[in-house]
Motif scaffolding. Structure first.
Motif, PDB file in Angstrom:
ATOM      1  N   GLU A 270      57.195 -16.581 -16.438  1.00 56.61           N
ATOM      2  CA  GLU A 270      56.322 -16.634 -17.611  1.00 56.61           C
ATOM      3  C   GLU A 270      54.934 -16.149 -17.207  1.00 56.61           C
ATOM      4  OE1 GLU A 270      57.516 -17.378 -20.547  1.00 56.61           O
ATOM      5  OE2 GLU A 270      59.494 -17.853 -19.736  1.00 56.61           O
ATOM      6  N   GLY A 271      54.042 -16.122 -18.167  1.00 59.29           N
ATOM      7  CA  GLY A 271      52.664 -15.783 -17.866  1.00 59.29           C
ATOM      8  C   GLY A 271      52.358 -14.308 -17.992  1.00 59.29           C
ATOM      9  N   PRO A 272      51.138 -13.929 -17.587  1.00 62.80           N
ATOM     10  CA  PRO A 272      50.644 -12.572 -17.823  1.00 62.80           C
ATOM     11  C   PRO A 272      51.093 -11.607 -16.738  1.00 62.80           C
ATOM     12  CG  PRO A 272      48.979 -13.841 -16.694  1.00 62.80           C
ATOM     13  CD  PRO A 272      50.130 -14.781 -16.933  1.00 62.80           C
ATOM     14  N   PRO A 273      50.795 -10.317 -16.898  1.00 69.75           N
ATOM     15  CA  PRO A 273      51.019  -9.359 -15.814  1.00 69.75           C
ATOM     16  C   PRO A 273      50.197  -9.742 -14.585  1.00 69.75           C
ATOM     17  CG  PRO A 273      50.515  -8.229 -17.876  1.00 69.75           C
ATOM     18  CD  PRO A 273      50.247  -9.672 -18.112  1.00 69.75           C
TER      19      PRO A 273
ATOM     20  N   LEU B   6      46.438 -19.747 -15.450  1.00 70.59           N
ATOM     21  CA  LEU B   6      47.254 -18.533 -15.432  1.00 70.59           C
ATOM     22  C   LEU B   6      47.891 -18.297 -16.795  1.00 70.59           C
ATOM     23  CD1 LEU B   6      48.528 -16.205 -13.794  1.00 70.59           C
ATOM     24  CD2 LEU B   6      50.371 -17.787 -13.174  1.00 70.59           C
ATOM     25  N   ALA B   7      48.390 -19.369 -17.407  1.00 69.67           N
ATOM     26  CA  ALA B   7      49.082 -19.234 -18.692  1.00 69.67           C
ATOM     27  C   ALA B   7      48.156 -18.745 -19.799  1.00 69.67           C
ATOM     28  CB  ALA B   7      49.702 -20.577 -19.080  1.00 69.67           C
ATOM     29  N   ARG B   8      46.882 -19.070 -19.710  1.00 72.44           N
ATOM     30  CA  ARG B   8      45.959 -18.636 -20.774  1.00 72.44           C
ATOM     31  C   ARG B   8      45.214 -17.354 -20.425  1.00 72.44           C
ATOM     32  NH1 ARG B   8      43.325 -23.472 -18.855  1.00 72.44           N
ATOM     33  NH2 ARG B   8      41.358 -22.989 -17.793  1.00 72.44           N
ATOM     34  N   SER B   9      45.642 -16.678 -19.379  1.00 66.48           N
ATOM     35  CA  SER B   9      45.028 -15.412 -18.977  1.00 66.48           C
ATOM     36  C   SER B   9      45.838 -14.235 -19.502  1.00 66.48           C
ATOM     37  CB  SER B   9      44.944 -15.328 -17.443  1.00 66.48           C
ATOM     38  OG  SER B   9      44.140 -16.361 -16.920  1.00 66.48           O
TER      39      SER B   9
ATOM     40  N   GLN C 150      37.932 -15.744 -14.831  1.00 66.46           N
ATOM     41  CA  GLN C 150      38.152 -17.038 -14.200  1.00 66.46           C
ATOM     42  C   GLN C 150      38.461 -16.803 -12.724  1.00 66.46           C
ATOM     43  OE1 GLN C 150      40.498 -19.781 -17.269  1.00 66.46           O
ATOM     44  NE2 GLN C 150      41.573 -17.895 -16.855  1.00 66.46           N
ATOM     45  N   VAL C 151      37.953 -17.673 -11.861  1.00 68.80           N
ATOM     46  CA  VAL C 151      38.209 -17.561 -10.433  1.00 68.80           C
ATOM     47  C   VAL C 151      38.716 -18.907  -9.934  1.00 68.80           C
ATOM     48  CG1 VAL C 151      37.204 -17.195  -8.153  1.00 68.80           C
ATOM     49  CG2 VAL C 151      36.469 -15.774 -10.085  1.00 68.80           C
TER      50      VAL C 151
ATOM     51  N   LEU D 113      42.296 -13.721 -14.341  1.00 65.59           N
ATOM     52  CA  LEU D 113      42.214 -14.796 -13.349  1.00 65.59           C
ATOM     53  C   LEU D 113      42.306 -14.180 -11.963  1.00 65.59           C
ATOM     54  CD1 LEU D 113      42.329 -17.826 -12.469  1.00 65.59           C
ATOM     55  CD2 LEU D 113      44.829 -17.654 -12.689  1.00 65.59           C
ATOM     56  N   VAL D 114      41.364 -14.534 -11.084  1.00 61.53           N
ATOM     57  CA  VAL D 114      41.330 -14.034  -9.713  1.00 61.53           C
ATOM     58  C   VAL D 114      41.596 -15.188  -8.753  1.00 61.53           C
ATOM     59  CG1 VAL D 114      39.882 -13.001  -7.916  1.00 61.53           C
ATOM     60  CG2 VAL D 114      39.736 -12.165 -10.276  1.00 61.53           C
TER      61      VAL D 114
END
Length: 296
Positions: A133-136, A104-107, A61-62, A33-34
């Motif tokens: 939570e979430g990705p790096p 963000l959560a699904r990235s 995703q942007v 995600l960007v």
């Protein structure tokens, strides 16, 4: 504290990136995600997003200010564009956080900040998205500026964040002068990495990459052509793409710095020591990374 390790091809070939099988699909390569620039420097979004794909990410995703969503959809046909709330200056609003949290959560990785000019809006947006939570995450430019107000948000990510400050940004993050930072960037990066529990890249002709435990790497590449508009956006995108592929934050940062520098070196030899463009770096990323994987 031990001396930093020199970043060399031998080092990187002995520290291979996560393997992507030849029959792998987009999911194996990860989703990035960007969240980047607004109306004034919308090209930074394109540079960051394409760099992530060139580094090997499988899905893109942007998150875009609503007024820029359609132009970006045409400019980056590989991306899923997520229109979100914007400020009166045409940048992503802090209120966009509510619309973007599910993405963000699904990235598998995200990058926030390239090209953002409104430090207050970017800092607040970033803080609203940092909930442990979430990705790096890769935080670049204005997105880093909210961290001093609430450093606990960064620490909650427990080492899953990469920060990419140059000397001026490091000074703002640490409350020290730019001259102090320039005199000893490694020490400053180690303190910041330990304080925020993040991987820190102290950018410069000689860049230092430091992990929260103090481990450090050094890469020197005095390629003046890389000192050009958009170059840092490309670096942030490379790191995010490597994170999406499954690299650790430290590994993604080290490989990203090396790949970015080598892309510049290749262009310096072909185009000239100055005058090549950040967009031209994009086509060099995959050959550099593939060359490392092939041992060439």
């Amino acid at each position: 504290m031990t001396a930093p390790v020199e970043v060399t091809p031998d080092l990187l070939q002995g520290w291979p990136l996560p393997t992507i099988p030849d029959d792998g699909d987009k999911e194996d390569r990860g989703r990035v995600l960007v969240l980047a620039a607004g109306a004034e420097v919308a090209g930074a979004t394109l540079l960051t997003a394409v760099a992530a794909l060139r580094a090997g990410a499988g899905k893109l995703q942007v998150g875009a200010p609503r007024s820029l969503a359609q132009p970006l959809a045409f400019a980056i046909p590989e991306a899923r564009i997520l229109p979100a709330a914007e400020t009166d200056k045409g940048e992503l609003s802090p209120d966009a956080a509510d619309e973007l949290k599910s993405a963000l959560a699904r990235s598998d990785a995200a990058v926030i900040g390239p090209g953002m000019l409104d430090e207050d809006a970017a800092g607040e947006l970033t803080l609203r998205l940092l909930d442990g939570e979430g990705p790096p995450l890769v935080l670049d430019a204005a997105a880093m500026q909210g961290l001093p107000a609430d450093p606990g948000r960064a620490r909650a990510l427990a080492g899953r964040m990469v920060l990419t400050p140059h000397a001026g940004e490091m000074a703002a993050l640490t409350g020290r002068s730019k001259e102090d930072i320039a005199a000893d960037p490694l020490s400053a990066a180690r303190r910041l990495a330990a304080d925020l529990k993040a991987v820190v890249i102290a950018k410069g002709a000689c860049s230092y990459i430091v992990s929260p435990d103090g481990s450090a790497w050094r890469h020197e590449s005095p390629t003046v052509g890389l000192a050009t508009s958009g170059s840092g956006d490309v670096l942030a995108g490379i790191i995010a793409g490597l994170l999406a592929r499954g690299a650790s934050p430290a590994q993604a940062a080290v490989f990203g710095v090396y790949a970015h520098a080598q892309a510049g070196l290749r262009l310096s030899k072909r185009v000239g020591r100055m005058g090549f463009l950040a967009r031209e770096l994009l086509d060099e990323i995959a050959p550099v990374l593939c060359g490392l994987e092939a041992g060439t």
